[in-house]
Design a protein around this motif. Sequence first.
Motif, PDB file in Angstrom:
ATOM      1  N   VAL A   7       3.321  46.650   2.098  1.00  0.00           N
ATOM      2  CA  VAL A   7       2.160  46.571   3.179  1.00  0.00           C
ATOM      3  C   VAL A   7       0.702  46.077   2.434  1.00  0.00           C
ATOM      4  O   VAL A   7       0.295  46.775   1.450  1.00  0.00           O
ATOM      5  CB  VAL A   7       1.981  47.737   4.061  1.00  0.00           C
ATOM      6  CG1 VAL A   7       0.902  47.469   5.130  1.00  0.00           C
ATOM      7  CG2 VAL A   7       3.368  48.235   4.646  1.00  0.00           C
ATOM      8  N   ASN A   8       0.253  45.079   2.800  1.00  0.00           N
ATOM      9  CA  ASN A   8      -0.990  44.488   2.031  1.00  0.00           C
ATOM     10  C   ASN A   8      -2.062  44.327   3.237  1.00  0.00           C
ATOM     11  O   ASN A   8      -2.010  43.399   3.878  1.00  0.00           O
ATOM     12  CB  ASN A   8      -0.805  43.253   1.449  1.00  0.00           C
ATOM     13  CG  ASN A   8      -2.128  42.796   0.787  1.00  0.00           C
ATOM     14  OD1 ASN A   8      -2.828  43.780  -0.001  1.00  0.00           O
ATOM     15  ND2 ASN A   8      -2.390  41.547   0.583  1.00  0.00           N
ATOM     16  N   PRO A   9      -2.962  45.397   3.584  1.00  0.00           N
ATOM     17  CA  PRO A   9      -4.025  44.959   4.484  1.00  0.00           C
ATOM     18  C   PRO A   9      -4.936  44.224   3.471  1.00  0.00           C
ATOM     19  O   PRO A   9      -5.563  44.672   2.369  1.00  0.00           O
ATOM     20  CB  PRO A   9      -4.674  46.354   4.662  1.00  0.00           C
ATOM     21  CG  PRO A   9      -3.661  47.441   4.232  1.00  0.00           C
ATOM     22  CD  PRO A   9      -2.663  46.800   3.389  1.00  0.00           C
ATOM     23  N   ALA A  10      -5.035  42.732   3.918  1.00  0.00           N
ATOM     24  CA  ALA A  10      -5.625  41.888   3.284  1.00  0.00           C
ATOM     25  C   ALA A  10      -7.249  41.686   3.328  1.00  0.00           C
ATOM     26  O   ALA A  10      -7.779  41.220   2.410  1.00  0.00           O
ATOM     27  CB  ALA A  10      -4.979  40.530   3.210  1.00  0.00           C
ATOM     28  N   ARG A  11      -7.773  41.692   4.542  1.00  0.00           N
ATOM     29  CA  ARG A  11      -8.866  41.295   4.733  1.00  0.00           C
ATOM     30  C   ARG A  11      -9.515  41.910   6.132  1.00  0.00           C
ATOM     31  O   ARG A  11      -8.526  42.012   7.201  1.00  0.00           O
ATOM     32  CB  ARG A  11      -8.929  39.814   4.883  1.00  0.00           C
ATOM     33  CG  ARG A  11     -10.551  39.245   5.232  1.00  0.00           C
ATOM     34  CD  ARG A  11     -10.473  37.723   5.018  1.00  0.00           C
ATOM     35  NE  ARG A  11     -11.676  36.989   5.337  1.00  0.00           N
ATOM     36  CZ  ARG A  11     -11.969  35.770   5.275  1.00  0.00           C
ATOM     37  NH1 ARG A  11     -11.210  34.853   4.426  1.00  0.00           N
ATOM     38  NH2 ARG A  11     -13.267  35.305   5.449  1.00  0.00           N
ATOM     39  N   ILE A  12     -10.820  42.009   6.350  1.00  0.00           N
ATOM     40  CA  ILE A  12     -11.223  42.505   7.754  1.00  0.00           C
ATOM     41  C   ILE A  12     -12.514  41.616   7.790  1.00  0.00           C
ATOM     42  O   ILE A  12     -13.463  41.538   7.018  1.00  0.00           O
ATOM     43  CB  ILE A  12     -11.792  43.977   7.639  1.00  0.00           C
ATOM     44  CG1 ILE A  12     -10.666  44.974   7.605  1.00  0.00           C
ATOM     45  CG2 ILE A  12     -12.533  44.064   9.052  1.00  0.00           C
ATOM     46  CD1 ILE A  12     -10.906  46.412   7.529  1.00  0.00           C
ATOM     47  N   ASP A  13     -12.464  40.888   8.961  1.00  0.00           N
ATOM     48  CA  ASP A  13     -13.719  40.062   9.018  1.00  0.00           C
ATOM     49  C   ASP A  13     -14.410  40.774  10.468  1.00  0.00           C
ATOM     50  O   ASP A  13     -13.792  41.346  11.275  1.00  0.00           O
ATOM     51  CB  ASP A  13     -13.098  38.717   9.704  1.00  0.00           C
ATOM     52  CG  ASP A  13     -12.409  37.808   8.938  1.00  0.00           C
ATOM     53  OD1 ASP A  13     -12.824  37.540   7.777  1.00  0.00           O
ATOM     54  OD2 ASP A  13     -11.157  37.413   9.093  1.00  0.00           O
ATOM     55  N   GLY A  14     -15.628  40.404  10.315  1.00  0.00           N
ATOM     56  CA  GLY A  14     -16.369  41.120  11.528  1.00  0.00           C
ATOM     57  C   GLY A  14     -17.634  41.717  10.904  1.00  0.00           C
ATOM     58  O   GLY A  14     -18.054  41.602   9.785  1.00  0.00           O
ATOM     59  N   GLY A  15     -18.504  42.470  11.966  1.00  0.00           N
ATOM     60  CA  GLY A  15     -19.569  42.832  11.712  1.00  0.00           C
ATOM     61  C   GLY A  15     -20.651  42.028  11.679  1.00  0.00           C
ATOM     62  O   GLY A  15     -20.590  40.967  12.158  1.00  0.00           O
ATOM     63  N   GLY A  16     -21.975  42.409  11.330  1.00  0.00           N
ATOM     64  CA  GLY A  16     -23.321  41.842  11.596  1.00  0.00           C
ATOM     65  C   GLY A  16     -24.440  42.437  10.849  1.00  0.00           C
ATOM     66  O   GLY A  16     -24.235  42.965   9.564  1.00  0.00           O
ATOM     67  N   PRO A  17     -25.454  42.512  11.476  1.00  0.00           N
ATOM     68  CA  PRO A  17     -26.606  43.234  10.751  1.00  0.00           C
ATOM     69  C   PRO A  17     -26.573  44.522  10.350  1.00  0.00           C
ATOM     70  O   PRO A  17     -25.899  45.382  11.262  1.00  0.00           O
ATOM     71  CB  PRO A  17     -27.892  42.952  11.627  1.00  0.00           C
ATOM     72  CG  PRO A  17     -27.127  41.829  12.416  1.00  0.00           C
ATOM     73  CD  PRO A  17     -26.065  41.710  12.610  1.00  0.00           C
TER      74      PRO A  17
END
Length: 402
Positions: free
Chosen positions: A249-259
């Motif tokens: 299992v490879n959690p590869a990336r989390i996109d998101g967020g901001g200031p």
Amino acid sequence: MDRTDGHERRTIERIDGAAMRSQVERWVMVNSGTHNVAGLGTMAGLLADAFATLPGEVSLVDPDPVETVDADGTVRAIDHGRHLLVRVRPQAPVRMLFTGHMDTVYGATHAFQTMQYIDADTLNGPGAADMKGGLSVMLAALKAVEAAEIGDHFGYDVMINSDEETGSFSSARLIERVARGKVAAFTYEPALPDGTLAGARGGTGNFSIVVTGRSAHAGRNPEEGRNAIVAAADIALRLNAVRGPRLAVNPARIDGGGPNNVVPDHAVLRVNFRPHGADEITRARAQIDAAVAMVAAAHDVEIAVHGSFNRPPKPIDAGAAKLFALVQQVGADLSIPIAWRDTGGVCDGNNIAACGVPVIDTMGVRGGAIHSPQEYMIVDSLAERAGLSAVAIARIAGLGGL
């Protein structure tokens, strides 16, 4: 020591290694990255012309619709090139499948666009080994078999897709359709530099998990927010905990967020699974469902899961073992050592095997450093591997199957 009979030797002698080299040089200079639809169109035209020398019907098949998930969670359609299909003697009682892909990992804006010779027998170029060299091997082998007048009892389909490098999502149904009723299949991914073939393969599944929370001021009223980044991280940790000897299992990336002063209200977690059995796919799916349900409740967020297990595991079953034994014997008769070993990589061979068809999926050239600007093809392996395929095909046709 050559242990082939006179008919097989004459079949091999029809293979023109110099012409194959020139063909690969021309094909390598066409950028056909998976998302370069114009370049794929050019490549498809070149392949259609080349494979028209076979005595069959050549057609270009429209890709199935495919969606992707952007970094902001938006789901949108993406374009793919058409797939090449050649059908030769479709009514023959003994039929094989030959597959390859015209796309490469190098897009139109990538710096790796040209070819060069590292030495007289080593060609460095985008897609040289993976797998424009393999496509030339496939065609040369089939032309040699046809010139040997194999007979009306034997037929085959050729399928060359435009999206293998990104998972064959727009060609999966086509692969399943053309695999039906075939006695065996060869796919022309590259062998290792020493000629070792891929044996059993694990499967793969790619998922984009979209988390929708609620934004708020990070200092004034953070308790009113629902942090999508934290929720996505919680899912990643829960899924990572289920890995084991037969499930990577490879959690590869989390996109998101901001200031920094805003509680993030969206996140997209990208995660890859590598199961080594159908039971592990079932377990992984259950764990995804469980993690999503628990995190949605614990963090008061909405979660949408996109993706699938698009490449089933490929074991060496009895049929595959017979096919490997046949190719190994052909190799011995041609003084070409043939060995194989299990690998964690995946390809269209996984999908073909899932249809119950014995398949060897590394019948292409010998080469290495694929998926990098150092990719290379060993030029002498063009004629060598075409001869290996041609004799193996002729023997399967002569036996009426495996």
